[in-house]
Design a protein around this motif. Structure first.
Motif, PDB file in Angstrom:
ATOM      1  N   ASP A  43       0.814  -1.210   0.000  1.00  0.00           N
ATOM      2  CA  ASP A  43       0.000   0.000   0.000  1.00  0.00           C
ATOM      3  C   ASP A  43       0.851   1.265   0.000  1.00  0.00           C
ATOM      4  OD1 ASP A  43      -2.415  -1.428   0.005  1.00  0.00           O
ATOM      5  OD2 ASP A  43      -2.380  -1.597   2.184  1.00  0.00           O
ATOM      6  N   GLU A  56       1.177  -1.777   5.335  1.00  0.00           N
ATOM      7  CA  GLU A  56      -0.093  -2.377   4.942  1.00  0.00           C
ATOM      8  C   GLU A  56      -1.192  -1.605   5.655  1.00  0.00           C
ATOM      9  OE1 GLU A  56      -3.018  -4.993   3.349  1.00  0.00           O
ATOM     10  OE2 GLU A  56      -1.018  -4.383   2.716  1.00  0.00           O
ATOM     11  N   VAL A  72      -4.552  -9.134   8.948  1.00  0.00           N
ATOM     12  CA  VAL A  72      -3.295  -9.378   8.236  1.00  0.00           C
ATOM     13  C   VAL A  72      -2.768 -10.743   8.690  1.00  0.00           C
ATOM     14  CG1 VAL A  72      -0.984  -8.513   7.706  1.00  0.00           C
ATOM     15  CG2 VAL A  72      -2.835  -6.901   8.156  1.00  0.00           C
ATOM     16  N   LYS A  76      -1.280 -13.128   3.783  1.00  0.00           N
ATOM     17  CA  LYS A  76      -1.056 -11.732   3.411  1.00  0.00           C
ATOM     18  C   LYS A  76       0.381 -11.332   3.727  1.00  0.00           C
ATOM     19  CE  LYS A  76      -2.153  -7.644   1.983  1.00  0.00           C
ATOM     20  NZ  LYS A  76      -2.396  -7.419   0.560  1.00  0.00           N
ATOM     21  N   LEU A  80       3.212  -9.840   1.175  1.00  0.00           N
ATOM     22  CA  LEU A  80       3.883  -8.565   1.450  1.00  0.00           C
ATOM     23  C   LEU A  80       5.396  -8.734   1.464  1.00  0.00           C
ATOM     24  CD1 LEU A  80       1.544  -7.182   4.254  1.00  0.00           C
ATOM     25  CD2 LEU A  80       1.924  -6.140   2.010  1.00  0.00           C
TER      26      LEU A  80
END
Length: 123
Positions: A43, A56, A72, A76, A80
């Protein structure tokens, strides 16, 4: 921002805007927003001192399904980490890096913001 997309995308963009403003108010500098690669998406890529911060952003309108931060999970985190590894390799970024998570959710008519520095590690 005009509400010109699906509601979850508009809410997600607003959450990112809020998180970005919050982090900048705390001294972090934006390097890149919505970094995408085959491995996933980050992000916000921020800078704090001489280090990189991969952020995130999570928004939960309804806490009945768990908090934004609880969303999260392992899968995830794996994506990431892979996306951050790609970023570091393609940008020749040889400096300290960490993963932060910002959770936003409505609380008493306002948006509550929780920031977890070093939410998980990979490097």
């Amino acid at each position: 921002m005009k509400p010109d997309g699906p509601a979850h995308l508009v809410a997600g963009r607003r959450a990112e805007d809020e998180a970005l403003a919050y982090l900048q108010a705390h001294g972090l500098k934006l390097i890149e927003r919505n970094y995408r690669c085959r491995q996933g998406e980050i992000d916000l890529v921020m800078e704090e001192g001489n280090g990189l911060v991969f952020v995130e952003v999570r928004y939960r309108a309804d806490p009945r399904y768990g908090s934004a931060l609880e969303s999260v999970g392992g899968r995830k985190r794996t994506r990431l980490i892979a996306a951050a590894s790609h970023y570091l390799a393609t940008h020749r970024a040889d400096r300290p890096a960490r993963f932060d998570v910002i959770g936003l959710q409505p609380e008493d008519g306002k948006i509550s913001t929780q920031w977890i520095k070093n939410a998980f590690s990979a490097f």
